[in-house]
Write a protein that holds these residues in place. Structure first.
Motif, mmCIF file in Angstrom:
data_model
loop_
_atom_site.group_PDB
_atom_site.id
_atom_site.type_symbol
_atom_site.label_atom_id
_atom_site.label_comp_id
_atom_site.label_asym_id
_atom_site.label_seq_id
_atom_site.Cartn_x
_atom_site.Cartn_y
_atom_site.Cartn_z
ATOM 1 N N UNK A 1 -4.296 -1.190 -7.799
ATOM 2 C CA UNK A 1 -4.567 -1.229 -6.735
ATOM 3 C C UNK A 1 -4.894 -1.963 -7.046
ATOM 4 N N UNK A 2 -6.071 -2.612 -7.550
ATOM 5 C CA UNK A 2 -6.912 -3.713 -7.313
ATOM 6 C C UNK A 2 -5.995 -4.964 -8.540
ATOM 7 N N UNK A 3 -5.411 -4.595 -9.418
ATOM 8 C CA UNK A 3 -4.300 -4.792 -9.315
ATOM 9 C C UNK A 3 -3.433 -5.937 -8.970
ATOM 10 N N UNK B 1 0.831 -1.065 0.470
ATOM 11 C CA UNK B 1 -0.354 0.189 -0.085
ATOM 12 C C UNK B 1 1.156 1.517 0.167
ATOM 13 N N UNK B 2 2.031 1.774 1.172
ATOM 14 C CA UNK B 2 3.268 2.333 0.996
ATOM 15 C C UNK B 2 4.018 2.465 -0.427
ATOM 16 N N UNK C 1 2.075 9.573 -6.215
ATOM 17 C CA UNK C 1 2.878 10.510 -5.927
ATOM 18 C C UNK C 1 3.406 10.829 -6.734
ATOM 19 N N UNK C 2 4.554 10.634 -7.181
ATOM 20 C CA UNK C 2 5.647 10.321 -8.224
ATOM 21 C C UNK C 2 5.160 9.867 -9.630
ATOM 22 N N UNK C 3 4.114 9.819 -9.832
ATOM 23 C CA UNK C 3 3.992 9.101 -11.442
ATOM 24 C C UNK C 3 4.653 9.270 -12.207
ATOM 25 N N UNK C 4 5.327 10.551 -12.706
ATOM 26 C CA UNK C 4 5.603 11.137 -14.045
ATOM 27 C C UNK C 4 7.600 10.342 -13.641
ATOM 28 N N UNK D 1 -1.776 2.800 -15.523
ATOM 29 C CA UNK D 1 -3.200 2.473 -14.981
ATOM 30 C C UNK D 1 -3.497 4.013 -13.803
ATOM 31 N N UNK D 2 -5.149 3.743 -13.749
ATOM 32 C CA UNK D 2 -5.016 4.806 -12.490
ATOM 33 C C UNK D 2 -4.951 3.976 -11.537
ATOM 34 N N UNK D 3 -5.110 4.868 -10.349
ATOM 35 C CA UNK D 3 -4.402 4.348 -8.637
ATOM 36 C C UNK D 3 -5.779 3.364 -8.441
#
Length: 209
Positions: A183-185, A96-97, A104-107, A177-179
């Motif tokens: 998370x589901x994946x 999760x973390x 938060x830092x996707x790019x 993927x969107x968040x």
């Protein structure tokens, strides 16, 4: 234009250049031209393109790497009983973390995973894998010390499994993927690996014999 504004513009242009061309093919000359400065001015601010790339990704990359290391260290410093009872829940919490930091830092992670070949961050995920392998081997030693019969699992197999998991996690970045979907994946990925490790370890206490 203030120096800070110039540098921010250069970094924004460089980010686009890396994402369009990849690190290897990105051009300092093009970055300079699009930023409205000379190549000499660009090199006076950034010694090379790896320096620019590092500035763009360092904060997020360091936060995840250090957080991952601290989580593994915390697990390793727990009592054997705590490690055994919490091995899956601890992993879930840590995941999760990780996902929070990635999104938060996707790019930054997009740059590392998809466009970082040839940069000093080329082996970033490999470093995470090595840390995971070391932790897994230590945990198996703990299990044996506590009287569990644990199958002998080769180090290269541990490495392969850790690599599959961690590279699988970063597929969420590679495929945008969107968040929520990510998370589901990742939860499904964790379920798969948790069951696999349970089966592979074949945990059985000596007293059960």
């Amino acid at each position: 234009m203030k120096d800070t504004d110039i540098e921010l513009k250069i970094l924004e242009i460089a980010k686009k250049e890396f994402m369009e061309q990849g690190y290897m093919n990105a051009s300092m000359r093009v970055i300079a031209e699009k930023s409205g400065c000379t190549t000499g001015m660009l090199y006076s601010r950034f010694v090379d393109k790896n320096k620019i790339f590092s500035i763009l990704v360092k904060e997020g990359a360091d936060k995840l790497l250090n957080g991952f290391k601290n989580k593994l260290d915390l697990f390793g410093s727990s009592t054997p009983k705590e490690q055994i009872s919490s091995m899956h829940s601890f992993s879930e919490q840590g995941m999760e973390e990780i996902m929070d930091i990635i999104y938060e830092y996707f790019d930054s992670f997009k740059l590392i995973i998809c466009y970082g070949f040839g940069s000093s961050y080329e082996h970033y995920v490999d470093n995470l894998v090595d840390m995971e392998v070391e932790s897994s081997i230590k945990f198996m030693d703990v299990l044996r010390e506590e009287g569990y019969i644990v199958r002998n699992i080769r180090v290269d197999l541990c490495h392969m499994l850790a690599s599959s998991l961690l590279n699988g996690i970063f597929e969420t970045v590679a495929h945008d993927f969107d968040k929520d979907d990510a998370i589901e994946y990742v939860n499904s990925l964790q379920d798969f690996f948790a069951a696999g490790w349970d089966r592979l370890l074949g945990l059985k206490h000596e007293k059960e014999n």
